[in-house]
Write an enzyme that holds these catalytic residues in place. Structure first.
Site, PDB file in Angstrom:
ATOM      1  N   TYR A  36      56.574  38.980  47.824  1.00  0.00           N
ATOM      2  CA  TYR A  36      55.375  39.816  47.900  1.00  0.00           C
ATOM      3  C   TYR A  36      54.437  39.569  46.719  1.00  0.00           C
ATOM      4  O   TYR A  36      53.242  39.797  46.825  1.00  0.00           O
ATOM      5  CB  TYR A  36      55.737  41.302  47.935  1.00  0.00           C
ATOM      6  CG  TYR A  36      56.327  41.773  49.247  1.00  0.00           C
ATOM      7  CD1 TYR A  36      56.597  40.878  50.284  1.00  0.00           C
ATOM      8  CD2 TYR A  36      56.603  43.106  49.467  1.00  0.00           C
ATOM      9  CE1 TYR A  36      57.136  41.311  51.482  1.00  0.00           C
ATOM     10  CE2 TYR A  36      57.137  43.550  50.670  1.00  0.00           C
ATOM     11  CZ  TYR A  36      57.407  42.652  51.666  1.00  0.00           C
ATOM     12  OH  TYR A  36      57.938  43.084  52.850  1.00  0.00           O
ATOM     13  N   LYS A  66      70.336  36.456  50.971  1.00  0.00           N
ATOM     14  CA  LYS A  66      70.336  35.374  51.957  1.00  0.00           C
ATOM     15  C   LYS A  66      70.727  34.125  51.183  1.00  0.00           C
ATOM     16  O   LYS A  66      70.040  33.098  51.181  1.00  0.00           O
ATOM     17  CB  LYS A  66      68.932  35.271  52.600  1.00  0.00           C
ATOM     18  CG  LYS A  66      68.844  34.364  53.785  1.00  0.00           C
ATOM     19  CD  LYS A  66      69.504  34.905  55.044  1.00  0.00           C
ATOM     20  CE  LYS A  66      69.468  33.878  56.142  1.00  0.00           C
ATOM     21  NZ  LYS A  66      70.305  34.211  57.300  1.00  0.00           N
ATOM     22  N   ASP A 102      70.829  39.227  57.546  1.00  0.00           N
ATOM     23  CA  ASP A 102      70.886  39.306  59.013  1.00  0.00           C
ATOM     24  C   ASP A 102      72.093  40.127  59.454  1.00  0.00           C
ATOM     25  O   ASP A 102      72.004  40.968  60.356  1.00  0.00           O
ATOM     26  CB  ASP A 102      70.877  37.909  59.651  1.00  0.00           C
ATOM     27  CG  ASP A 102      71.715  36.888  58.894  1.00  0.00           C
ATOM     28  OD1 ASP A 102      72.180  37.199  57.773  1.00  0.00           O
ATOM     29  OD2 ASP A 102      71.936  35.784  59.411  1.00  0.00           O
ATOM     30  N   ASP A 152      62.255  46.332  52.137  1.00  0.00           N
ATOM     31  CA  ASP A 152      61.158  46.910  52.919  1.00  0.00           C
ATOM     32  C   ASP A 152      61.595  47.068  54.374  1.00  0.00           C
ATOM     33  O   ASP A 152      61.443  48.123  55.003  1.00  0.00           O
ATOM     34  CB  ASP A 152      59.960  45.943  52.807  1.00  0.00           C
ATOM     35  CG  ASP A 152      58.669  46.518  53.351  1.00  0.00           C
ATOM     36  OD1 ASP A 152      58.666  47.686  53.770  1.00  0.00           O
ATOM     37  OD2 ASP A 152      57.662  45.780  53.365  1.00  0.00           O
ATOM     38  N   ASP A 209      63.263  50.723  56.456  1.00  0.00           N
ATOM     39  CA  ASP A 209      62.644  51.310  57.655  1.00  0.00           C
ATOM     40  C   ASP A 209      63.642  51.356  58.809  1.00  0.00           C
ATOM     41  O   ASP A 209      63.658  52.308  59.589  1.00  0.00           O
ATOM     42  CB  ASP A 209      61.408  50.493  58.084  1.00  0.00           C
ATOM     43  CG  ASP A 209      60.128  51.055  57.477  1.00  0.00           C
ATOM     44  OD1 ASP A 209      60.212  51.758  56.454  1.00  0.00           O
ATOM     45  OD2 ASP A 209      59.040  50.787  58.024  1.00  0.00           O
TER      46      ASP A 209
END
Ligand code: NAD
Length: 365
Positions: A135, A190, A222, A246, A250
């Site tokens: 980001y 990851k 994942d 992020d 959610d």
């Protein structure tokens, strides 16, 4: 104690009014000061984070934030969009640790899209690193590709990067938070594909050596996304980078039924923080008096616990919220057959009344 109150846009002012009402009945010695932020500040001062608002946030002991944004600002240049106020506050206040609890209240298990037995009693804490990752990594931009699959074609690129101190400090936050809970941390990465996240995994493992009383496991993002819907209660504290956090926070929010129930905190190294509901400004329901104020009220409770050292007052608010849910009061987002639908103000009034009664139940931090 000084609390900066930044209501923002959309439903922000409506939900903030209810949280302030609850704070005001707790017999605590604090002062509040309110300022414009987001689209409201842009309209009044031409900038989503005016200097006066930023100075107030810096001077305060804690910031209680509503929400910002509206589709009507989508055409503004990026630096003037309401959401930039959040990024500016995070940067200037040095907020690097985002706490997103996902708690499924027993009264709301039916509101989850998962089977009640999978979510009943769910109480997990997702800790998201806030300042690094893809980001904010430089360089980023658009250009004509000089290599890759389509040299000469237009392309866009971002850079994923994490420094050792950034990973170390968020790892410490996670292990310390776990010590106050079930002493278990899952670090999500990851590492099988990304150099950045192999480094993340190595550094988290090194920091873990200082916390032998806390269990650590590592999970690929994942798989974490799958496990969150398969067996969410297997997690306790989850720590991860900015982008994975992020998305996963959610996903975890939806396990609990409504994003209207979920508070969040963004903390600096001294536990000063910005507290806000996990949802946005909900322009579709703004001004209708139907928004759920509980995420903001619970954010105020987190603020009392983490930044203002008032854990009993925090317990009082959280118990009042449970009492109101047990009494069957629901805003539209969590309503179901057999419960009583109420508006934003009525929900706030009910929490105020239950907070005054002051029956407390201690909960996990
Ligand atoms: P949103 O969270 O505002 O709304 C998503 C859905 O959830 C909507 O249907 C909304 O009505 C509902 N909802 C949200 N909060 C609710 C509440 N308290 N009670 C009942 N229902 C609620 O997300 P969005 O629609 O994607 O974004 C709207 C605006 O908010 C955009 O401008 C976006 O950029 C901004 N946003 C701001 C923040 C923030 O201020 N931290 C976070 C996310 C999005």
């Amino acid at each position: 104690m000084k609390i900066a109150i930044l209501p923002g846009d959309g439903i922000g002012p409506e939900i903030m009014a209810e949280a302030v009402k609850v704070l005001n009945v707790l017999d605590l010695d604090f002062e509040t000061e309110t300022a414009l932020v987001g689209g409201a500040a842009y309209e009044a001062h031409g900038h989503p984070l005016p200097e006066a608002t930023l100075n107030l946030a810096k001077a305060a002991d804690a910031v209680l934030f509503g929400a910002v944004g509206d589709w009507k600002y989508d055409k503004l240049e990026r630096s003037l969009r309401p959401e930039q106020a959040i990024l500016g506050l995070r940067k200037h206040l040095g907020l690097f640790a985002n706490f997103r609890p996902a708690i499924c209240y027993e009264q709301l298990t039916h509101a989850s899209s998962l089977k009640p037995e999978l979510v009943a009693g769910l109480d997990i804490l997702i800790i998201r690193e806030l300042t690094g990752d893809i980001y904010f990594g430089q360089p980023r931009g658009r250009r004509v590709a000089v290599d890759g699959h389509f040299p000469g074609a237009e392309e866009a690129f971002d850079t994923m990067r994490y420094s050792r101190p950034e990973i170390e400090r968020i790892a410490h936050v996670a292990f310390q938070a776990a010590r106050k809970r079930s002493k278990k941390v899952t670090s999500v990465d990851k590492a099988n594909v990304l150099e950045t996240f192999q480094f993340w995994k190595d550094v988290v493992t090194e920091v873990h050596a200082q916390y032998p009383d806390v269990e650590l496991d590592h999970m690929y993002v994942d798989n974490a996304a799958m496990q969150l819907v398969k067996a969410p209660k297997a997690f306790d504290v989850v720590v991860t980078g900015n982008m994975f956090g992020d998305i996963l926070s959610d996903e975890a929010a939806m396990l609990t039924g409504s994003i209207g129930m979920l508070p969040s905190a963004s903390l600096d190294k001294a536990n000063k923080g910005l507290y806000e509901p996990s949802h946005g400004s909900a322009p579709d329901i703004a001004g209708k008096g139907v928004a759920n104020p509980l995420a903001t009220i619970l954010s105020a409770a987190m603020m009392l616990r983490f930044s203002l050292n008032q854990p009993q007052a925090a317990d009082r608010i959280e118990s009042a919220v449970k009492a109101v849910l047990s009494a069957g009061l629901r805003t539209g987002d969590i309503w179901s057959e057999g419960t009583r639908k109420v508006g934003t103000r009525e929900m706030g009034d009910a929490v105020v009344a239950a907070s005054i009664t002051g029956k407390t139940i201690t909960t996990k931090t």
